[in-house]
Design an enzyme around this catalytic site. Sequence first.
Site, PDB file in Angstrom:
ATOM      1  N   GLU A  35      29.703 -22.004  18.909  1.00 36.19           N
ATOM      2  CA  GLU A  35      29.008 -22.276  17.642  1.00 36.19           C
ATOM      3  C   GLU A  35      29.527 -21.252  16.636  1.00 36.19           C
ATOM      4  OE1 GLU A  35      26.734 -24.490  16.099  1.00 36.19           O
ATOM      5  OE2 GLU A  35      27.347 -23.153  14.467  1.00 36.19           O
ATOM      6  N   CYS A  43      19.149 -29.029  12.002  1.00 35.59           N
ATOM      7  CA  CYS A  43      17.706 -29.250  12.139  1.00 35.59           C
ATOM      8  C   CYS A  43      16.938 -27.934  12.084  1.00 35.59           C
ATOM      9  CB  CYS A  43      17.414 -29.992  13.447  1.00 35.59           C
ATOM     10  SG  CYS A  43      15.651 -30.111  13.780  1.00 35.59           S
ATOM     11  N   CYS A  48      15.361 -29.999   9.191  1.00 38.07           N
ATOM     12  CA  CYS A  48      13.990 -30.428   9.506  1.00 38.07           C
ATOM     13  C   CYS A  48      12.967 -29.296   9.546  1.00 38.07           C
ATOM     14  CB  CYS A  48      13.959 -31.116  10.876  1.00 38.07           C
ATOM     15  SG  CYS A  48      15.381 -32.106  11.256  1.00 38.07           S
ATOM     16  N   LYS A  51      12.513 -27.285   6.225  1.00 36.24           N
ATOM     17  CA  LYS A  51      12.003 -28.283   5.275  1.00 36.24           C
ATOM     18  C   LYS A  51      10.519 -28.553   5.521  1.00 36.24           C
ATOM     19  CE  LYS A  51      11.507 -32.221   6.352  1.00 36.24           C
ATOM     20  NZ  LYS A  51      12.415 -33.307   6.513  1.00 36.24           N
ATOM     21  N   TYR A 178      16.200 -39.710   1.861  1.00 37.36           N
ATOM     22  CA  TYR A 178      15.242 -38.802   2.509  1.00 37.36           C
ATOM     23  C   TYR A 178      15.216 -37.430   1.814  1.00 37.36           C
ATOM     24  CZ  TYR A 178      15.063 -41.416   7.019  1.00 37.36           C
ATOM     25  OH  TYR A 178      14.869 -42.332   8.023  1.00 37.36           O
ATOM     26  N   GLU A 182      12.186 -35.909  -0.489  1.00 33.87           N
ATOM     27  CA  GLU A 182      11.406 -34.830   0.132  1.00 33.87           C
ATOM     28  C   GLU A 182      11.462 -33.564  -0.722  1.00 33.87           C
ATOM     29  OE1 GLU A 182      12.964 -34.496   4.107  1.00 33.87           O
ATOM     30  OE2 GLU A 182      11.740 -36.157   4.852  1.00 33.87           O
ATOM     31  N   ARG A 199      20.702 -43.589  -8.396  1.00 37.16           N
ATOM     32  CA  ARG A 199      21.563 -44.620  -8.994  1.00 37.16           C
ATOM     33  C   ARG A 199      21.042 -46.038  -8.746  1.00 37.16           C
ATOM     34  NH1 ARG A 199      26.877 -44.338  -4.976  1.00 37.16           N
ATOM     35  NH2 ARG A 199      25.789 -45.014  -3.108  1.00 37.16           N
ATOM     36  N   HIS A 435     -13.053 -44.915  14.434  1.00 37.13           N
ATOM     37  CA  HIS A 435     -13.654 -44.944  13.101  1.00 37.13           C
ATOM     38  C   HIS A 435     -14.343 -43.622  12.789  1.00 37.13           C
ATOM     39  CE1 HIS A 435     -15.420 -46.805   9.588  1.00 37.13           C
ATOM     40  NE2 HIS A 435     -16.596 -46.307   9.952  1.00 37.13           N
ATOM     41  N   GLU A 440      -7.112 -46.784  11.953  1.00 41.33           N
ATOM     42  CA  GLU A 440      -7.881 -47.946  12.406  1.00 41.33           C
ATOM     43  C   GLU A 440      -7.501 -49.203  11.631  1.00 41.33           C
ATOM     44  OE1 GLU A 440     -12.153 -48.144  11.522  1.00 41.33           O
ATOM     45  OE2 GLU A 440     -11.882 -46.509  10.099  1.00 41.33           O
TER      46      GLU A 440
HETATM   47  P1  NDP Z   1      20.535 -40.786   2.435  1.00 38.69           P
HETATM   48  O1  NDP Z   1      21.624 -41.599   2.964  1.00 38.69           O
HETATM   49  O2  NDP Z   1      19.157 -40.964   2.955  1.00 38.69           O
HETATM   50  O3  NDP Z   1      20.463 -40.969   0.849  1.00 38.69           O
HETATM   51  C1  NDP Z   1      21.570 -40.729   0.047  1.00 38.69           C
HETATM   52  C2  NDP Z   1      21.182 -41.040  -1.383  1.00 38.69           C
HETATM   53  O4  NDP Z   1      22.230 -40.629  -2.246  1.00 38.69           O
HETATM   54  C3  NDP Z   1      20.961 -42.513  -1.639  1.00 38.69           C
HETATM   55  O5  NDP Z   1      19.920 -42.645  -2.577  1.00 38.69           O
HETATM   56  C4  NDP Z   1      22.293 -42.952  -2.244  1.00 38.69           C
HETATM   57  O6  NDP Z   1      22.172 -44.023  -3.112  1.00 38.69           O
HETATM   58  C5  NDP Z   1      22.661 -41.730  -3.031  1.00 38.69           C
HETATM   59  N1  NDP Z   1      24.093 -41.567  -3.271  1.00 38.69           N
HETATM   60  C6  NDP Z   1      25.081 -41.628  -2.372  1.00 38.69           C
HETATM   61  N2  NDP Z   1      26.279 -41.402  -2.964  1.00 38.69           N
HETATM   62  C7  NDP Z   1      26.011 -41.195  -4.277  1.00 38.69           C
HETATM   63  C8  NDP Z   1      26.814 -40.918  -5.403  1.00 38.69           C
HETATM   64  N3  NDP Z   1      28.130 -40.820  -5.302  1.00 38.69           N
HETATM   65  N4  NDP Z   1      26.202 -40.762  -6.602  1.00 38.69           N
HETATM   66  C9  NDP Z   1      24.859 -40.883  -6.715  1.00 38.69           C
HETATM   67  N5  NDP Z   1      24.049 -41.146  -5.675  1.00 38.69           N
HETATM   68  C10 NDP Z   1      24.617 -41.297  -4.473  1.00 38.69           C
HETATM   69  O7  NDP Z   1      21.054 -39.294   2.577  1.00 38.69           O
HETATM   70  P2  NDP Z   1      20.311 -37.891   2.537  1.00 38.69           P
HETATM   71  O8  NDP Z   1      21.340 -36.949   2.036  1.00 38.69           O
HETATM   72  O9  NDP Z   1      19.020 -37.971   1.824  1.00 38.69           O
HETATM   73  O10 NDP Z   1      20.021 -37.615   4.073  1.00 38.69           O
HETATM   74  C11 NDP Z   1      21.060 -37.737   5.043  1.00 38.69           C
HETATM   75  C12 NDP Z   1      20.510 -38.212   6.346  1.00 38.69           C
HETATM   76  O11 NDP Z   1      19.776 -37.171   6.965  1.00 38.69           O
HETATM   77  C13 NDP Z   1      19.500 -39.356   6.220  1.00 38.69           C
HETATM   78  O12 NDP Z   1      20.113 -40.599   6.180  1.00 38.69           O
HETATM   79  C14 NDP Z   1      18.663 -39.178   7.443  1.00 38.69           C
HETATM   80  O13 NDP Z   1      19.259 -39.865   8.507  1.00 38.69           O
HETATM   81  C15 NDP Z   1      18.695 -37.693   7.693  1.00 38.69           C
HETATM   82  N6  NDP Z   1      17.445 -37.058   7.258  1.00 38.69           N
HETATM   83  C16 NDP Z   1      16.269 -37.415   7.830  1.00 38.69           C
HETATM   84  C17 NDP Z   1      15.084 -36.834   7.449  1.00 38.69           C
HETATM   85  C18 NDP Z   1      13.798 -37.237   8.090  1.00 38.69           C
HETATM   86  O14 NDP Z   1      13.849 -37.862   9.144  1.00 38.69           O
HETATM   87  N7  NDP Z   1      12.664 -36.937   7.498  1.00 38.69           N
HETATM   88  C19 NDP Z   1      15.034 -35.813   6.396  1.00 38.69           C
HETATM   89  C20 NDP Z   1      16.323 -35.528   5.830  1.00 38.69           C
HETATM   90  C21 NDP Z   1      17.480 -36.125   6.250  1.00 38.69           C
HETATM   91  P3  NDP Z   1      22.212 -45.550  -2.582  1.00 38.69           P
HETATM   92  O15 NDP Z   1      20.912 -45.787  -1.890  1.00 38.69           O
HETATM   93  O16 NDP Z   1      22.392 -46.330  -3.826  1.00 38.69           O
HETATM   94  O17 NDP Z   1      23.386 -45.627  -1.650  1.00 38.69           O
END
Ligand code: NDP
Length: 452
Positions: A35, A43, A48, A51, A178, A182, A199, A435, A440
């Site tokens: 590593e 994480c 995670c 966060k 996500y 968040e 977007r 309840h 529920e």
């Molecule tokens: P996501 O894939 O969830 O979201 C990415 C966002 O960025 C989307 O809204 C996407 O838009 C937008 N986007 C992508 N490219 C561009 C660009 N060039 N310009 C503007 N907007 C853009 O990614 P995250 O970074 O939020 O998280 C990554 C992954 O990490 C998640 O998919 C999830 O699997 C994991 N994660 C899980 C969590 C949880 O379980 N609570 C918490 C945090 C992360 P569009 O939708 O239009 O493509």
Amino acid sequence: MTFDYDLFVIGGGSGGVRAARIASGEYKARVALAEEDRMGGTCVIRGCVPKKIMVFASAYPDQIRDAARYGWDATAGGFDWPGFRTRLNAELDRLEATYRATLSGAGVTVFNARATLVDPHTVRLSSGELLRARYILVATGGRPFVPGFPGSELAITSNDVFGMPSLPGRVMVVGGGYIATEFACILHGLGARVTLACRGRQILRGFDDEARNLVAEAMQDRGIKIRCGVTVTRLERGPGGILATPADGDIIEVDAVLYATGRVPNTEGLGLAALGVGIGARGQILVDRYSQTAVPSVFAVGDVTGRINLTPVAIREGHAFADTVFGGTARIVSHDLVPSTVFTQPELGTVGLTEDAARAQEPIEVYATSFRPMQTQFAGRSDRALMKLIVSQSSRRVLGCHIVGPQAGEMIQLAAVAIGMGATKDDFDRTVAVHPTLAEELVTLRRPARKS
Ligand code: NDP
């Protein structure tokens, strides 16, 4: 051929650590793990865990306001970010030490170094040392992606948030997934004025429309500005802050711009392509259902494979790899019906198909209720919760469940057990309610809101 180890794992995150621990501890393989950064991976160190602790921290102002409505003489003072950050770092140190202790307890040799592949059985450490292993597992995870545009170097990512020297007063969050949603809620809760620019036509693309609309409404009610259909084309430093220029609209001045526009797999510079390991269009390592690459001795698990980027999935993939290769039990990980929760305020928990996806598949019934939860209603908040089940008309099986509200993550975990077992709507109906609870509502939804 002689090997130094039976398994060499590259990457000490969720997937790599689980694979190493099981291969060594359970199956007595000779295992080493390299590593280059802190043990625990995204994480534990920059995802995670910190966060969620920040989610807890950011929820207190609302809770203190609620406490006053419940009769307590309570007011929130200021938030001590440096004090909080020190305690957060101490907690991450503790967790990292636990990970290291677990690995050493399982008999895994740990190298604090970067490792790259030289041939299908050899890795080179950044110290120059060459080590040979029967199998190599790549579990190098991913990293935030920031698109290239003028001034993009001024953007920060989720990696930077935890170490910020001070909390920004005005923040623009770019993205609608996500991480963007968040952190928009976290930073707002901690006192920042937050604008989220995404977007798409709405945040949280891919989630159930009714659920994501409700989360967006709740975020806006709390004071977060959500601007949809917006792309930022330039960032520059102005006299009073960072100036963000949207493609169509007025320049916005903020103190920080957080990009949460997806993550990319860490595959560069590892020597993978030269060996013949397949790399996909998103930079992910291509693997079969046993997490094996095109090079038989090289496997990969977790975010680097770009299947589902969630810690519990990486852990399963790492465990299944160890069982398959060292435990004599061929195991594959199902990537269906994986529950997840977006830790916004309110939370959004989900498992299975959205209403739209289910309708595209077969005729369905939708059972849904949206209401003001007792606890926050008493406190005078306008928050609404949503409990929603998507049911197959022909089999009566519950195809999807979507929950918006306090503790949605806790509820969806249990709903996922039932849905994973193939529960029907009648199974839900037969279950006696607890309840008074939010959950529920899942067993008292009598009439479909719509059929189609
Ligand atoms: P996501 O894939 O969830 O979201 C990415 C966002 O960025 C989307 O809204 C996407 O838009 C937008 N986007 C992508 N490219 C561009 C660009 N060039 N310009 C503007 N907007 C853009 O990614 P995250 O970074 O939020 O998280 C990554 C992954 O990490 C998640 O998919 C999830 O699997 C994991 N994660 C899980 C969590 C949880 O379980 N609570 C918490 C945090 C992360 P569009 O939708 O239009 O493509």
